[in-house]
Design an enzyme around this catalytic site. Structure first.
Site: not given
Ligand code: KIV
Length: 263
Positions: A45-46, A84, A112, A114, A181
């Site tokens: 989600d970056s 994510d 994934k 969090e 992280e």
């Molecule tokens: O969203 C993302 O790119 C991430 C990484 C920084 C681990 O969660």
């Protein structure tokens, strides 16, 4: 390269072999990541920051994630694809299952999320439903407003112990991988040695089982980068070459170097 599976990554951990992970959001880059033989793609989600120009990951939606996951899945066949679950997409168990299902249907092989032990019921349910889960502890960017900024986590004993307890709880609930992280390198080392599942580090020192970087960071496109980033495009002849150098540096342990970690 044949299809990378979760059991094959578990075997790498057991043999003490590292693997590389990079974020990716589209088919063209996914093709290059596959050519560089990088084992795992994270559709992170970056993308909210590096593609959409937001200053956090909070505006990203499940539809955004599904769209980019489908783009990536069309561009490669071998890397394992993790997607994510974005902010506010797993507040209830049913919502978590529905949204994870959407990402798997878009082409992910793992999702994934969090957070700590409060996610264990969701992780158990997803695993039972055939949806492999990767946890994410330490600096969890979706909670930036609670954490008060993008800061190293786990520096004091209480916080470190909470992260260790959460890591064990996520594994016991069925998580098959874990991202750590921005935590001190000693803490990341301890958690990697304690858990049987592969631990992927970012800003977590060299002693995790794998490393992940944001694609735009490792290619030197991002304007402001964190201390744990290395620009692999410098001195590389092409994007594919930069990706190959990243993977080699992860596998031979030369990245991250001491200056990329935290104490
Ligand atoms: O969203 C993302 O790119 C991430 C990484 C920084 C681990 O969660």
């Amino acid at each position: 390269m044949s299809k990378i599976s979760i059991p094959s990554l578990m075997q790498k951990k057991q043999r003490g072999e590292k693997f590389a992970v990079v974020t990716c959001y589209d088919a063209s880059f996914a093709r290059l990541v596959e050519k560089a033989e990088i084992e795992v793609i994270l559709v992170g989600d970056s993308l909210g920051m590096v593609l959409q120009g937001h200053d956090s990951t909070i505006p990203v939606t499940v539809d955004d994630m599904a769209y980019h996951t489908a783009c990536v899945a069309r561009g490669c066949s071998a890397p394992l694809i993790i997607a994510d679950l974005p902010f506010a997409s797993y507040h209830s168990t049913q919502q978590c299952l529905d949204n994870a299902t959407q990402l798997m249907r878009a082409g992910a092989q793992m999702v994934k999320l969090e957070g700590g032990d409060w996610l264990c019921d969701d992780i158990r349910l997803l695993s039972r439903a055939g949806i492999p889960v990767c946890g994410h502890l330490g600096l969890t960017p979706q909670s930036v407003n609670v954490l008060g900024g993008y800061r190293v986590q786990g520096r004091d004993d209480d916080q470190a112990q909470r992260i260790i307890n959460d890591a064990k709880a996520l594994e016991a609930a069925g998580a098959a991988m874990l991202v750590l992280e921005c935590v001190p390198r000693q803490l990341a080392k301890q958690i990697s040695q304690t858990l049987a599942i592969p631990v992927i580090g970012i800003g977590a020192g060299a002693e995790t089982d794998a490393q992940v970087l944001v694609l735009h960071d490792l290619l030197g496109i991002t304007e402001k980068t964190a201390r744990f980033v290395r620009n692999f495009a410098q001195d590389s002849s092409s994007i594919e070459h930069a990706l190959q150098r990243y993977r080699s540096a992860v596998l031979d342990g030369s990245f991250p170097a001491a200056e990329h970690g935290f104490d």
